[in-house]
Design an enzyme around this catalytic site. Structure first.
Site, PDB file in Angstrom:
ATOM      1  N   ALA A  47     -32.325  22.306  41.683  1.00 15.57           N
ATOM      2  CA  ALA A  47     -31.766  23.030  43.043  1.00 15.57           C
ATOM      3  C   ALA A  47     -32.389  22.482  44.142  1.00 15.57           C
ATOM      4  O   ALA A  47     -31.803  21.980  45.234  1.00 15.57           O
ATOM      5  CB  ALA A  47     -31.548  24.534  42.942  1.00 15.57           C
ATOM      6  N   ARG A  86     -22.070  18.897  44.048  1.00 19.10           N
ATOM      7  CA  ARG A  86     -22.440  19.656  43.040  1.00 19.10           C
ATOM      8  C   ARG A  86     -22.380  21.344  43.578  1.00 19.10           C
ATOM      9  O   ARG A  86     -22.542  21.404  44.788  1.00 19.10           O
ATOM     10  CB  ARG A  86     -23.671  19.757  42.416  1.00 19.10           C
ATOM     11  CG  ARG A  86     -23.834  18.360  41.879  1.00 19.10           C
ATOM     12  CD  ARG A  86     -25.093  18.021  40.867  1.00 19.10           C
ATOM     13  NE  ARG A  86     -24.976  19.103  39.697  1.00 19.10           N
ATOM     14  CZ  ARG A  86     -26.021  19.249  38.730  1.00 19.10           C
ATOM     15  NH1 ARG A  86     -27.248  18.754  39.130  1.00 19.10           N
ATOM     16  NH2 ARG A  86     -25.759  19.935  37.995  1.00 19.10           N
ATOM     17  N   ASP A 229     -30.803  28.339  40.122  1.00 17.27           N
ATOM     18  CA  ASP A 229     -30.210  27.837  40.956  1.00 17.27           C
ATOM     19  C   ASP A 229     -29.432  28.333  42.043  1.00 17.27           C
ATOM     20  O   ASP A 229     -28.950  27.868  43.103  1.00 17.27           O
ATOM     21  CB  ASP A 229     -28.873  26.430  40.281  1.00 17.27           C
ATOM     22  CG  ASP A 229     -29.451  25.667  39.366  1.00 17.27           C
ATOM     23  OD1 ASP A 229     -30.059  25.847  38.432  1.00 17.27           O
ATOM     24  OD2 ASP A 229     -29.413  24.433  40.180  1.00 17.27           O
ATOM     25  N   ASN A 239     -28.698  29.701  36.152  1.00 15.41           N
ATOM     26  CA  ASN A 239     -29.534  28.566  35.976  1.00 15.41           C
ATOM     27  C   ASN A 239     -28.888  27.810  34.764  1.00 15.41           C
ATOM     28  O   ASN A 239     -27.800  28.182  34.212  1.00 15.41           O
ATOM     29  CB  ASN A 239     -30.883  29.212  35.437  1.00 15.41           C
ATOM     30  CG  ASN A 239     -32.098  28.255  35.535  1.00 15.41           C
ATOM     31  OD1 ASN A 239     -32.133  27.256  36.319  1.00 15.41           O
ATOM     32  ND2 ASN A 239     -32.758  27.933  34.520  1.00 15.41           N
ATOM     33  N   LYS A 240     -29.688  26.784  34.462  1.00 12.15           N
ATOM     34  CA  LYS A 240     -29.124  25.856  33.302  1.00 12.15           C
ATOM     35  C   LYS A 240     -28.520  26.353  32.362  1.00 12.15           C
ATOM     36  O   LYS A 240     -29.168  27.813  31.666  1.00 12.15           O
ATOM     37  CB  LYS A 240     -30.119  24.927  32.877  1.00 12.15           C
ATOM     38  CG  LYS A 240     -29.755  23.863  31.829  1.00 12.15           C
ATOM     39  CD  LYS A 240     -28.688  22.947  32.264  1.00 12.15           C
ATOM     40  CE  LYS A 240     -28.632  22.213  33.326  1.00 12.15           C
ATOM     41  NZ  LYS A 240     -27.563  21.747  33.885  1.00 12.15           N
TER      42      LYS A 240
HETATM   43  O1  MRU Z   1     -28.139  20.233  36.233  1.00 12.81           O
HETATM   44  P1  MRU Z   1     -29.598  20.402  36.550  1.00 12.81           P
HETATM   45  O2  MRU Z   1     -30.622  19.557  36.094  1.00 12.81           O
HETATM   46  O3  MRU Z   1     -29.607  20.049  38.273  1.00 12.81           O
HETATM   47  O4  MRU Z   1     -29.836  21.978  36.703  1.00 12.81           O
HETATM   48  C1  MRU Z   1     -31.436  22.268  36.947  1.00 12.81           C
HETATM   49  C2  MRU Z   1     -31.790  23.785  36.644  1.00 12.81           C
HETATM   50  O5  MRU Z   1     -31.029  24.291  36.291  1.00 12.81           O
HETATM   51  C3  MRU Z   1     -32.933  24.172  37.086  1.00 12.81           C
HETATM   52  O6  MRU Z   1     -33.476  25.201  36.400  1.00 12.81           O
HETATM   53  C4  MRU Z   1     -32.885  24.696  38.482  1.00 12.81           C
HETATM   54  O7  MRU Z   1     -32.153  23.864  39.424  1.00 12.81           O
HETATM   55  C5  MRU Z   1     -34.097  25.143  38.961  1.00 12.81           C
HETATM   56  S1  MRU Z   1     -35.052  23.698  39.582  1.00 12.81           S
HETATM   57  C6  MRU Z   1     -36.680  24.041  40.568  1.00 12.81           C
END
Ligand code: MRU
Length: 337
Positions: A47, A86, A229, A239-240
């Protein structure tokens, strides 16, 4: 370790995270449009890092359009195009809003807009350091910490959010092991988290996502720290994908569960997590593995990139302004309202 560099010749270089850990390759951008594709393809991801890259993309656009009569309109269109890359991480929209405001303030002044983008980058790294300091206090001596995806230096302006806390706790000698979920389907935990922690000498063990419950049941996890995120006003957060399952597992096993995030990830305009847009990505990310087909042709695939964890499953929120505790609606409004 860093993943984003602004060069003296006013170009942007991104470490291509799709090639890690086997291929360390930097790609340089002189125009803003290819940066949109880089965000979509996850050359740059995480993010805060997406926000930093978008800020620099606007700085590139400023040089491209500096002589144009309709400079402001062109910059606005560039921001709209970047915003469509995104949908989930709010840092992207936060950084673009900040660059739009800078365009209004400075006009067609590429140097001033470049300084704004550099400031976004530097401030993000500083917020990660502050999160690390605050967050390390919740980490017990000899901690065994589980994390998911990559919320590290690669995902931010530097140092990391969840991994920033882990780094700071490690510097204080408190971390005995970090367990990194591999994080299917794109393996950010295996490819990026294990890679950057190992490079820094932080003890790390890689596990498949479906091993987290068994590890907790054996009493081998003291706390979970993940990134974020987008956080809604009540503390629900995206989050992921897989973060929600981890939070349920942690609650069942009585394990503290924290998320770490900078203020640029807080979206007080959304009352709760149901309003967070969740990106869905290509089916091939699930039906194939490293280019080899693993699912039968024609079978439908569901591939959400994120899930939403309800605030009730959170122990605390680690921010650059301190650690927040329930009721999160109130503590978030007090710090960020
Ligand atoms: O799809 P991504 O790799 O962009 O997803 C990232 C995540 O979910 C991270 O945990 C989140 O962005 C926090 S990063 C400091």
């Amino acid at each position: 370790m860093d993943a984003i560099r602004w060069n003296p010749d006013h170009t942007l270089s991104l470490l291509d995270q799709t090639g890690l850990p086997v291929r360390e390759e930097w790609i340089t951008y002189a125009e803003y449009a290819p940066v949109i594709g880089a965000i979509r393809a996850m050359v740059v991801r995480g993010a805060p890092a997406i926000g930093v890259a978008a800020g620099y993309a606007m700085a590139l656009a400023a040089r491209q359009f500096a002589g144009a009569e309709d400079f402001a309109a062109r910059m606005d269109r560039a921001a709209d195009e970047l915003a469509a890359s995104r949908p989930t991480a709010v840092n992207l929209f936060w950084a673009l809003d900040r660059m739009r405001a800078a365009v209004r303030r400075f006009g067609p002044d590429p140097d001033a807009l470049e300084r704004e983008a550099v400031a976004i980058h530097r401030e993000d790294a500083a917020m990660c350091r502050a999160m690390g300091e605050h967050g390390a206090a919740v980490v017990p001596e000899g901690a065994r910490i589980l994390t998911h995806c990559n919320a590290g230096a690669l995902a931010t302006g530097g140092y990391g959010t969840a991994l920033g806390v882990i780094r700071a706790a490690h510097e204080q000698g408190k971390v005995s092991m970090v367990y990194a979920d591999e994080t299917r389907p794109l393996l950010q935990g295996a490819r990026l988290t294990a890679y950057e922690l190992a490079a820094d000498g932080v003890p790390v063990t890689l596990i498949c996502d479906d091993m987290a419950g068994a590890l907790m049941a054996r009493g081998q996890v003291d706390l979970v720290i993940v990134g974020c995120d987008r956080m809604a006003a009540n503390g629900d957060f995206a989050n992921k994908i897989g973060t929600y399952s981890l939070s349920v597992l942690a609650r069942h096993h009585g394990i503290p569960f924290y998320t770490a995030l900078p203020s640029s990830t807080v979206d007080l305009s959304l009352p709760d997590g149901t309003a967070i847009p969740v990106e869905e990505r290509a089916p091939e990310e699930v039906s194939a593995f490293a280019g080899v087909q693993t699912g039968p042709a024609g079978v439908p695939v569901w591939n959400p990139a994120f899930d939403v964890t309800p605030h009730q499953l959170l122990t605390g929120i680690i921010t650059e302004k301190g650690v927040l505790y329930p009721p999160f609606g109130r503590s978030l409004a007090q710090r960020f309202g």
